[in-house]
Design a protein around this motif. Structure first.
Motif, PDB file in Angstrom:
ATOM      1  N   LEU A 120      26.259  44.217 -50.894  1.00 29.17           N
ATOM      2  CA  LEU A 120      25.143  43.440 -51.262  1.00 29.17           C
ATOM      3  C   LEU A 120      23.783  44.009 -52.044  1.00 29.17           C
ATOM      4  CD1 LEU A 120      24.873  41.759 -47.768  1.00 29.17           C
ATOM      5  CD2 LEU A 120      25.911  40.859 -49.834  1.00 29.17           C
ATOM      6  N   ALA A 121      23.197  43.409 -52.780  1.00 25.60           N
ATOM      7  CA  ALA A 121      22.151  43.895 -53.426  1.00 25.60           C
ATOM      8  C   ALA A 121      20.877  44.111 -52.295  1.00 25.60           C
ATOM      9  CB  ALA A 121      21.249  42.882 -54.347  1.00 25.60           C
ATOM     10  N   PRO A 122      19.914  44.874 -52.424  1.00 26.13           N
ATOM     11  CA  PRO A 122      18.964  45.243 -51.366  1.00 26.13           C
ATOM     12  C   PRO A 122      18.300  43.947 -50.913  1.00 26.13           C
ATOM     13  CG  PRO A 122      18.856  46.989 -52.766  1.00 26.13           C
ATOM     14  CD  PRO A 122      19.923  46.050 -53.587  1.00 26.13           C
ATOM     15  N   ARG A 123      17.875  43.070 -51.691  1.00 27.75           N
ATOM     16  CA  ARG A 123      17.145  42.124 -51.306  1.00 27.75           C
ATOM     17  C   ARG A 123      18.219  41.056 -50.587  1.00 27.75           C
ATOM     18  NH1 ARG A 123      19.039  38.024 -54.204  1.00 27.75           N
ATOM     19  NH2 ARG A 123      20.059  38.538 -56.165  1.00 27.75           N
ATOM     20  N   GLU A 124      19.356  41.114 -50.761  1.00 27.88           N
ATOM     21  CA  GLU A 124      20.417  40.256 -50.072  1.00 27.88           C
ATOM     22  C   GLU A 124      20.461  40.733 -48.521  1.00 27.88           C
ATOM     23  OE1 GLU A 124      23.636  38.485 -52.926  1.00 27.88           O
ATOM     24  OE2 GLU A 124      23.563  40.560 -52.904  1.00 27.88           O
ATOM     25  N   VAL A 125      20.528  42.211 -48.436  1.00 28.42           N
ATOM     26  CA  VAL A 125      20.444  42.850 -47.269  1.00 28.42           C
ATOM     27  C   VAL A 125      19.224  42.357 -46.242  1.00 28.42           C
ATOM     28  CG1 VAL A 125      20.347  45.090 -46.117  1.00 28.42           C
ATOM     29  CG2 VAL A 125      21.745  44.785 -48.065  1.00 28.42           C
ATOM     30  N   VAL A 126      18.029  42.537 -47.045  1.00 24.54           N
ATOM     31  CA  VAL A 126      17.035  41.991 -46.322  1.00 24.54           C
ATOM     32  C   VAL A 126      16.859  40.659 -45.798  1.00 24.54           C
ATOM     33  CG1 VAL A 126      14.189  41.641 -46.916  1.00 24.54           C
ATOM     34  CG2 VAL A 126      15.311  44.039 -47.760  1.00 24.54           C
ATOM     35  N   GLU A 127      17.385  39.795 -46.776  1.00 24.65           N
ATOM     36  CA  GLU A 127      17.290  38.435 -46.183  1.00 24.65           C
ATOM     37  C   GLU A 127      18.162  38.162 -44.989  1.00 24.65           C
ATOM     38  OE1 GLU A 127      18.073  35.632 -49.742  1.00 24.65           O
ATOM     39  OE2 GLU A 127      19.096  34.565 -48.379  1.00 24.65           O
ATOM     40  N   TYR A 128      19.359  38.676 -44.914  1.00 22.98           N
ATOM     41  CA  TYR A 128      20.281  38.622 -43.610  1.00 22.98           C
ATOM     42  C   TYR A 128      19.555  39.211 -42.550  1.00 22.98           C
ATOM     43  CZ  TYR A 128      23.855  36.749 -46.846  1.00 22.98           C
ATOM     44  OH  TYR A 128      24.454  35.873 -47.734  1.00 22.98           O
ATOM     45  N   ALA A 129      19.070  40.526 -42.941  1.00 25.27           N
ATOM     46  CA  ALA A 129      18.602  41.250 -41.527  1.00 25.27           C
ATOM     47  C   ALA A 129      17.263  40.498 -41.132  1.00 25.27           C
ATOM     48  CB  ALA A 129      18.147  42.758 -42.083  1.00 25.27           C
ATOM     49  N   MET A 130      16.846  39.658 -41.818  1.00 23.08           N
ATOM     50  CA  MET A 130      15.366  38.966 -41.335  1.00 23.08           C
ATOM     51  C   MET A 130      15.776  38.176 -40.357  1.00 23.08           C
ATOM     52  SD  MET A 130      12.559  40.239 -42.134  1.00 23.08           S
ATOM     53  CE  MET A 130      11.250  38.767 -42.237  1.00 23.08           C
ATOM     54  N   THR A 131      16.937  37.295 -40.465  1.00 26.28           N
ATOM     55  CA  THR A 131      17.406  36.382 -39.572  1.00 26.28           C
ATOM     56  C   THR A 131      17.185  36.906 -37.997  1.00 26.28           C
ATOM     57  OG1 THR A 131      19.751  36.448 -40.053  1.00 26.28           O
ATOM     58  CG2 THR A 131      18.747  35.134 -41.429  1.00 26.28           C
ATOM     59  N   GLY A 132      17.760  38.149 -37.991  1.00 23.80           N
ATOM     60  CA  GLY A 132      17.790  38.578 -36.640  1.00 23.80           C
ATOM     61  C   GLY A 132      16.365  39.282 -36.261  1.00 23.80           C
TER      62      GLY A 132
END
Ligand code: PMV
Length: 313
Positions: A120-132
């Motif tokens: 994943l691109a870093p901004r996608e990792v950020v987006e998924y991690a933010m849900t947690g």
């Protein structure tokens, strides 16, 4: 085949709490990593050395629930199979103000995608991690997740692309653990009450936190650790004024200063957790030995350090 992701944890150098209300903050990744190993399984399960045993989604304990949340979200959005087992290993205790939850969420997102052959691109990792992170803190600013993903030192403001702070060589901090756990959510609510009570004062303090963060960035780039230390101590006083500190953290800051540090402050949500200090150059080992004599655990954080990485095994 398994996939492994390791994400750094973090220390906020200046500006925590006010960052939740729109101020600039400065944070650094630290090389105490959280490792998540993902493997194919019959169903979605989690094992964590912080909370022993195998955890199942239906009757999961609250501390593990955000991991399931991120795993579900990424599997649904990316069309991955959710039959995954996740093993979390940490070098940082939860609730110590060092972003262990954000780091875990980042490593979960990176390991599941890597298991499915996707980086994943870093901004996608950020987006998924933010849900947690939202599940844990209610309204996180996103600074923890950003710094655990990108690594390095970041100047951060909500809604703005994080600005990497680059400098030649390395800088050293010493992180001291108070040994007291605390809830970030409770701390955020406590400080926010100050905003309701004294809105104009709080907004002026927020502006000063932004200014301190900009100045701290300049001093880090210049390698002027003496002035950086002064900015940290100032920031601690402000955080203490708005209720983020406690007696143990104030005493730890005083102790660090009395042992010759250029500056010290609570890092993260406060009310327990850790203190970040700027030791005099070459005095790090002596300072840490003096802390140990008094019963405090500490470690040296050499920055910059890299962000999340993942691989197949
Ligand atoms: O509790 P920690 O170490 O994850 O720090 C949170 C930092 C805060 O500014 C208090 C909250 C946030 O989301 O920015």
């Amino acid at each position: 085949m398994n996939s492994i992701a390791e994400a750094p944890t973090k220390a906020i150098i200046t500006g925590e709490h006010f960052v939740v209300h729109g101020a600039w903050a400065l944070a650094t990744a630290i090389d105490r990593r959280i490792r998540v190993e993902a493997s194919k399984s019959d169903e979605l399960t989690v094992e964590s050395d912080a909370y022993p045993g195998r955890h199942y989604e239906r009757k999961s304990r609250p501390e593990i629930r955000p991991i399931f949340k991120v795993a579900r979200k990424i599997c649904e959005a990316e069309d991955f199979s959710p039959r995954v087992h996740l093993r979390v290993t940490s070098t940082v205790p939860p609730g110590s103000g060092l972003g262990s939850s954000a780091s875990t969420m980042v490593a979960v997102a990176a390991s599941i995608s890597r298991l499915n052959g996707v980086q994943l691109a870093p901004r996608e990792v950020v987006e998924y991690a933010m849900t947690g992170e939202k599940e844990i803190h209610g309204r996180p600013s996103g600074i923890d997740v950003a710094v655990c993903t990108y690594g390095g030192v970041l100047l951060f403001k909500m809604g703005v692309r994080p600005k990497p702070v680059r400098f030649p060589g390395t800088r050293k901090f010493v992180v001291v653990q108070s040994g007291q756990k605390r809830s970030t959510k409770r701390q955020i609510n406590k400080v926010s009450e100050m905003k309701t009570k004294f809105p104009y004062l709080f907004s002026a303090l927020g502006e000063s936190a932004s200014m301190v963060s900009q100045l701290a960035r300049e001093r880090i780039v210049a390698g002027d650790m003496r002035s950086l230390g002064k900015l940290l101590t100032y920031n601690h006083a402000v955080l203490s004024t708005v209720g983020a500190s406690d007696r143990a953290l104030d005493e730890l800051v005083d102790l660090a200063l009395s042992l010759g540090c250029y500056g010290a402050k609570l890092t993260g949500a406060g009310g327990g957790g850790s203190v970040v200090t700027v030791p005099q150059s070459g005095q790090e080992a002596q300072f840490m030995a003096a802390l140990e004599e008094r019963g405090f655990r500490s470690f040296e954080a050499v920055v910059p350090t890299s962000g999340v990485r993942s691989w197949l095994q």
